[in-house]
Design a protein around this motif. Structure first.
Motif, PDB file in Angstrom:
ATOM      1  N   TRP A   8    -120.128 -19.407  45.897  1.00 30.71           N
ATOM      2  CA  TRP A   8    -119.850 -20.130  44.645  1.00 30.71           C
ATOM      3  C   TRP A   8    -119.663 -19.168  43.466  1.00 30.71           C
ATOM      4  O   TRP A   8    -118.997 -19.505  42.493  1.00 30.71           O
ATOM      5  CB  TRP A   8    -120.990 -21.107  44.334  1.00 30.71           C
ATOM      6  CG  TRP A   8    -122.316 -20.429  44.101  1.00 30.71           C
ATOM      7  CD1 TRP A   8    -123.215 -20.039  45.059  1.00 30.71           C
ATOM      8  CD2 TRP A   8    -122.868 -20.047  42.849  1.00 30.71           C
ATOM      9  NE1 TRP A   8    -124.291 -19.429  44.471  1.00 30.71           N
ATOM     10  CE2 TRP A   8    -124.109 -19.433  43.106  1.00 30.71           C
ATOM     11  CE3 TRP A   8    -122.444 -20.172  41.517  1.00 30.71           C
ATOM     12  CZ2 TRP A   8    -124.927 -18.932  42.102  1.00 30.71           C
ATOM     13  CZ3 TRP A   8    -123.264 -19.674  40.509  1.00 30.71           C
ATOM     14  CH2 TRP A   8    -124.488 -19.066  40.810  1.00 30.71           C
ATOM     15  N   MET A   9    -120.226 -17.968  43.572  1.00 31.73           N
ATOM     16  CA  MET A   9    -120.090 -16.998  42.474  1.00 31.73           C
ATOM     17  C   MET A   9    -118.701 -16.380  42.422  1.00 31.73           C
ATOM     18  O   MET A   9    -118.207 -16.035  41.351  1.00 31.73           O
ATOM     19  CB  MET A   9    -121.077 -15.837  42.664  1.00 31.73           C
ATOM     20  CG  MET A   9    -122.528 -16.217  42.694  1.00 31.73           C
ATOM     21  SD  MET A   9    -123.513 -14.697  42.914  1.00 31.73           S
ATOM     22  CE  MET A   9    -125.149 -15.402  43.048  1.00 31.73           C
ATOM     23  N   PHE A  10    -118.090 -16.216  43.592  1.00 32.80           N
ATOM     24  CA  PHE A  10    -116.887 -15.386  43.688  1.00 32.80           C
ATOM     25  C   PHE A  10    -115.686 -16.004  42.995  1.00 32.80           C
ATOM     26  O   PHE A  10    -114.749 -15.295  42.641  1.00 32.80           O
ATOM     27  CB  PHE A  10    -116.541 -15.105  45.157  1.00 32.80           C
ATOM     28  CG  PHE A  10    -117.652 -14.457  45.930  1.00 32.80           C
ATOM     29  CD1 PHE A  10    -118.587 -13.651  45.290  1.00 32.80           C
ATOM     30  CD2 PHE A  10    -117.763 -14.642  47.306  1.00 32.80           C
ATOM     31  CE1 PHE A  10    -119.620 -13.054  46.006  1.00 32.80           C
ATOM     32  CE2 PHE A  10    -118.783 -14.050  48.026  1.00 32.80           C
ATOM     33  CZ  PHE A  10    -119.718 -13.260  47.378  1.00 32.80           C
ATOM     34  N   THR A  11    -115.695 -17.320  42.815  1.00 39.55           N
ATOM     35  CA  THR A  11    -114.549 -17.997  42.217  1.00 39.55           C
ATOM     36  C   THR A  11    -114.691 -18.151  40.702  1.00 39.55           C
ATOM     37  O   THR A  11    -113.777 -18.647  40.052  1.00 39.55           O
ATOM     38  CB  THR A  11    -114.363 -19.382  42.856  1.00 39.55           C
ATOM     39  OG1 THR A  11    -115.631 -20.051  42.830  1.00 39.55           O
ATOM     40  CG2 THR A  11    -113.896 -19.260  44.291  1.00 39.55           C
ATOM     41  N   THR A  12    -115.816 -17.731  40.152  1.00 45.10           N
ATOM     42  CA  THR A  12    -115.978 -17.809  38.693  1.00 45.10           C
ATOM     43  C   THR A  12    -115.269 -16.626  38.024  1.00 45.10           C
ATOM     44  O   THR A  12    -114.983 -15.608  38.654  1.00 45.10           O
ATOM     45  CB  THR A  12    -117.466 -17.741  38.308  1.00 45.10           C
ATOM     46  OG1 THR A  12    -117.998 -16.483  38.756  1.00 45.10           O
ATOM     47  CG2 THR A  12    -118.255 -18.878  38.956  1.00 45.10           C
ATOM     48  N   VAL A  35    -127.586 -24.463  47.229  1.00 46.39           N
ATOM     49  CA  VAL A  35    -126.275 -24.457  47.884  1.00 46.39           C
ATOM     50  C   VAL A  35    -126.340 -25.466  49.034  1.00 46.39           C
ATOM     51  O   VAL A  35    -127.286 -25.432  49.828  1.00 46.39           O
ATOM     52  CB  VAL A  35    -125.951 -23.035  48.410  1.00 46.39           C
ATOM     53  CG1 VAL A  35    -124.588 -22.992  49.074  1.00 46.39           C
ATOM     54  CG2 VAL A  35    -126.040 -22.021  47.277  1.00 46.39           C
ATOM     55  N   PRO A  36    -125.363 -26.391  49.112  1.00 47.23           N
ATOM     56  CA  PRO A  36    -125.481 -27.482  50.081  1.00 47.23           C
ATOM     57  C   PRO A  36    -125.147 -27.077  51.509  1.00 47.23           C
ATOM     58  O   PRO A  36    -124.203 -27.572  52.113  1.00 47.23           O
ATOM     59  CB  PRO A  36    -124.513 -28.539  49.535  1.00 47.23           C
ATOM     60  CG  PRO A  36    -123.466 -27.751  48.838  1.00 47.23           C
ATOM     61  CD  PRO A  36    -124.165 -26.547  48.261  1.00 47.23           C
ATOM     62  N   ILE A  37    -125.928 -26.166  52.027  1.00 45.19           N
ATOM     63  CA  ILE A  37    -125.842 -25.766  53.430  1.00 45.19           C
ATOM     64  C   ILE A  37    -127.258 -25.799  54.000  1.00 45.19           C
ATOM     65  O   ILE A  37    -128.234 -25.717  53.257  1.00 45.19           O
ATOM     66  CB  ILE A  37    -125.225 -24.362  53.616  1.00 45.19           C
ATOM     67  CG1 ILE A  37    -126.087 -23.293  52.915  1.00 45.19           C
ATOM     68  CG2 ILE A  37    -123.806 -24.317  53.058  1.00 45.19           C
ATOM     69  CD1 ILE A  37    -125.614 -21.855  53.145  1.00 45.19           C
ATOM     70  N   SER A  89    -122.118 -32.998  45.665  1.00 44.25           N
ATOM     71  CA  SER A  89    -123.394 -33.104  44.960  1.00 44.25           C
ATOM     72  C   SER A  89    -123.149 -33.627  43.558  1.00 44.25           C
ATOM     73  O   SER A  89    -122.196 -33.212  42.899  1.00 44.25           O
ATOM     74  CB  SER A  89    -124.067 -31.735  44.854  1.00 44.25           C
ATOM     75  OG  SER A  89    -124.261 -31.160  46.137  1.00 44.25           O
ATOM     76  N   VAL A  90    -124.015 -34.529  43.108  1.00 40.23           N
ATOM     77  CA  VAL A  90    -123.981 -34.936  41.706  1.00 40.23           C
ATOM     78  C   VAL A  90    -125.422 -35.078  41.207  1.00 40.23           C
ATOM     79  O   VAL A  90    -126.252 -35.734  41.833  1.00 40.23           O
ATOM     80  CB  VAL A  90    -123.159 -36.225  41.487  1.00 40.23           C
ATOM     81  CG1 VAL A  90    -123.748 -37.421  42.205  1.00 40.23           C
ATOM     82  CG2 VAL A  90    -123.025 -36.531  39.993  1.00 40.23           C
ATOM     83  N   ALA A  91    -125.687 -34.403  40.088  1.00 40.03           N
ATOM     84  CA  ALA A  91    -126.998 -34.522  39.455  1.00 40.03           C
ATOM     85  C   ALA A  91    -126.914 -35.590  38.375  1.00 40.03           C
ATOM     86  O   ALA A  91    -125.855 -35.787  37.782  1.00 40.03           O
ATOM     87  CB  ALA A  91    -127.418 -33.186  38.852  1.00 40.03           C
ATOM     88  N   THR A  92    -128.002 -36.288  38.134  1.00 40.36           N
ATOM     89  CA  THR A  92    -128.003 -37.377  37.166  1.00 40.36           C
ATOM     90  C   THR A  92    -129.088 -37.132  36.125  1.00 40.36           C
ATOM     91  O   THR A  92    -129.981 -36.295  36.318  1.00 40.36           O
ATOM     92  CB  THR A  92    -128.260 -38.727  37.871  1.00 40.36           C
ATOM     93  OG1 THR A  92    -129.598 -38.723  38.369  1.00 40.36           O
ATOM     94  CG2 THR A  92    -127.269 -38.959  38.995  1.00 40.36           C
ATOM     95  N   PRO A 104    -118.621 -28.536  40.185  1.00 38.75           N
ATOM     96  CA  PRO A 104    -117.544 -28.799  41.161  1.00 38.75           C
ATOM     97  C   PRO A 104    -117.558 -27.861  42.369  1.00 38.75           C
ATOM     98  O   PRO A 104    -116.983 -28.193  43.404  1.00 38.75           O
ATOM     99  CB  PRO A 104    -116.273 -28.614  40.325  1.00 38.75           C
ATOM    100  CG  PRO A 104    -116.694 -28.975  38.930  1.00 38.75           C
ATOM    101  CD  PRO A 104    -118.094 -28.421  38.811  1.00 38.75           C
ATOM    102  N   SER A 105    -118.213 -26.724  42.264  1.00 38.29           N
ATOM    103  CA  SER A 105    -118.277 -25.830  43.429  1.00 38.29           C
ATOM    104  C   SER A 105    -119.182 -26.409  44.512  1.00 38.29           C
ATOM    105  O   SER A 105    -119.191 -25.925  45.642  1.00 38.29           O
ATOM    106  CB  SER A 105    -118.805 -24.451  43.018  1.00 38.29           C
ATOM    107  OG  SER A 105    -120.172 -24.529  42.693  1.00 38.29           O
ATOM    108  N   GLY A 106    -119.986 -27.414  44.155  1.00 43.04           N
ATOM    109  CA  GLY A 106    -120.865 -28.048  45.132  1.00 43.04           C
ATOM    110  C   GLY A 106    -122.324 -27.659  44.999  1.00 43.04           C
ATOM    111  O   GLY A 106    -123.185 -28.280  45.609  1.00 43.04           O
ATOM    112  N   VAL A 107    -122.596 -26.635  44.209  1.00 40.11           N
ATOM    113  CA  VAL A 107    -123.992 -26.214  44.061  1.00 40.11           C
ATOM    114  C   VAL A 107    -124.672 -27.013  42.950  1.00 40.11           C
ATOM    115  O   VAL A 107    -124.014 -27.637  42.125  1.00 40.11           O
ATOM    116  CB  VAL A 107    -124.114 -24.702  43.760  1.00 40.11           C
ATOM    117  CG1 VAL A 107    -123.364 -23.890  44.813  1.00 40.11           C
ATOM    118  CG2 VAL A 107    -123.642 -24.365  42.354  1.00 40.11           C
ATOM    119  N   THR A 108    -125.997 -26.990  42.952  1.00 42.40           N
ATOM    120  CA  THR A 108    -126.782 -27.609  41.894  1.00 42.40           C
ATOM    121  C   THR A 108    -127.665 -26.539  41.262  1.00 42.40           C
ATOM    122  O   THR A 108    -128.407 -25.843  41.970  1.00 42.40           O
ATOM    123  CB  THR A 108    -127.673 -28.732  42.463  1.00 42.40           C
ATOM    124  OG1 THR A 108    -126.832 -29.690  43.118  1.00 42.40           O
ATOM    125  CG2 THR A 108    -128.446 -29.432  41.339  1.00 42.40           C
TER     126      THR A 108
END
Lengths: 217, 217
Positions: A38-42, A173-175, B198-201, A202-206
Motif C-alpha cells: 500500500w505504501m508503494f503507490t503513494t 492490511v486486509p490479508i 474495507s470501510v471505517a465508520t 481506497p488502497s484497502g488498508v485501515t
C-alpha cells in the motif's frame, strides 16, 4: 514536549507484523512485501523509489509523518538485520550507506558494538538496555524532538506495554498471514489508555491511531 | 442462485470473536458487549430495543442486510447456549420465545434432539453433521434463499476453510481482547479467493467484506 511515537506499523488482519522464516533476502519472511504494498503507490513511496506520481490521500499523509519532528529512532535487533547479523562485524544494516533515518538510531541488542556513523546524518548506536533506559538515552540524543519506535513487533509491544508510547499508528492490511510475529499479544485493554480512531482508504488498508489520553502533546 | 454468507461478525483488533470465560450470564465471556456496542446506536439496533432514533450510516446499512433474502441459518452449539445447555432438556436458546431469525435454524451439535418450533417462524433443528452436509440441509430448507452462517468463530472458520462461504462480512472493533476464541486461525491466504474491501465508520469500527471471486451471485 517531545512524544514517543510508532509510525505506520503494518499488521495483517490476524495481527502479524512479520511473517515466518525471516532471512537476509526475505526480511519479512513468507509475508514478503505484502504488508507494505500500500505504501508503494503513494507519492511518498514513489518518490522514495525515484518515480513520479502516486496517490495523495490519507495513506500518503500518514507516511509523510515519518520524518518531520523526529530526532531519534529506537529499533530492535531483528529490524537492523537478518538473524545472525551480530556475528558479522561488517554488517551495517540493510539500508545501504545513506539510510532513511537521518538521526541517531538506537539498536537494541545484547551484542553491542561501537557506533556506526553513516551518510546523511544517521548514526547507529548499539544499546543493551530496557525500554525505559533506551528511551531516556534516545530522548537525550533527540534534541527535544520526538522519538520514533521503529519496530519490529516485539519492540513495539515492549514499549507499549511499558506505557512509553504516546502515539501508536497501526495499519491493518486486509490479508491473513497465519504465522509470524504478532503485534497485539499481551496488550489486552490497550484501548483504555488511548483515544482510538480508524480510517480505511481506497488502497484497502485501515489506519488505526491510538493517541494516549494523558500525553502532554 | 442462493449464496452462503456471514453477516456483521465482530472481532477485536487481535482477532477474537468472543472472550474467555463464557457463561450463561456472560455469553461473550470477559468481552461482555464490547464487540457489539457499535450496533446499539444504529437505527436498526435501537429499533430492536424498542427505542427511537439512531444512526443511519454504513453501520446501520450493514446491519439491515441481516434478514432480507435469508432463508435459513446455521449456528454452532456455542452460540445456541452456554456450555452445558445440552444437559438441560428445557433449554430453548437465549433469544426467548420469538427469536430474531424467523427461519429454520440449524444448530450443529453432537447431542441432537427433536426440532423446536418457536414463535415467529423460527424452528431450531439439531444436526450432527459436517459443514458441507449442514449446508446442503440448510439450502434444502431455505426455499431458494441465502443461508446465513451465524457463528460462533469456530463455525465460521470451519465453513470458510471448507470453501463454503461466498460473502464474509467481518467488523473489526478497535479493542484488544487478549484472550478468547480467534476467528482467523487456519485461514492463511484467505484474501486470494476473495475481493476484499474495507470501510471505517464514525463509530470506530471497520467493516471488512470478502466477496468470493467465483461466487455465482
Amino acid at each position: 514536549m517531545s512524544v514517543t511515537r510508532v509510525q505506520h506499523f503494518a499488521v495483517s488482519l490476524d495481527g502479524f507484523a512479520t511473517g515466518e522464516g525471516q532471512t537476509r533476502e526475505a526480511p519479512f519472511g513468507h509475508a514478503g512485501e505484502r504488508l507494505h504494498e500500500w505504501m508503494f503507490t503513494t507519492r511518498w513511496g514513489r518518490t522514495a523509489q525515484g518515480l513520479p506520481g502516486g496517490t495523495g490521500g490519507a495513506d500518503d499523509a500518514f507516511l509523510r509523518l515519518f520524518t518531520p519532528g523526529v530526532g531519534a529512532e529506537i529499533m530492535g535487533a531483528g529490524k537492523f538485520g537478518h538473524p545472525g547479523w551480530q556475528d558479522d562485524p561488517e554488517w551495517r544494516g540493510p539500508w545501504g550507506p545513506n539510510p532513511p533515518f537521518h538521526t541517531p538510531v538506537f539498536v537494541l541488542t545484547h551484542h553491542t558494538r561501537p557506533p556506526l556513523a553513516m551518510e546523511g546524518g544517521t548514526t547507529y548506536h548499539f544499546l543493551d538496555a530496557t525500554p525505559a533506559e533506551a528511551l531516556a538515552t534516545a530522548r537525550g540524543a533527540a534534541g527535544g524532538l520526538d522519538v520514533r519506535i521503529g519496530g519490529g513487533p516485539t519492540v513495539v509491544r515492549d514499549f507499549v506495554r511499558a506505557g512509553l508510547v504516546d502515539h501508536l499508528h497501526v495499519v491493518v492490511v486486509p490479508i491473513v498471514l497465519g504465522r509470524g510475529v504478532r503485534l497485539w499479544d499481551g496488550l489486552e485493554g490497550l484501548e483504555h489508555d488511548y483515544d482510538v480512531e480508524s480510517v480505511a482508504t481506497p488502497s484497502g488498508v485501515t489506519h488505526v491511531t491510538f493517541a494516549r489520553r494523558d500525553a502532554e502533546v
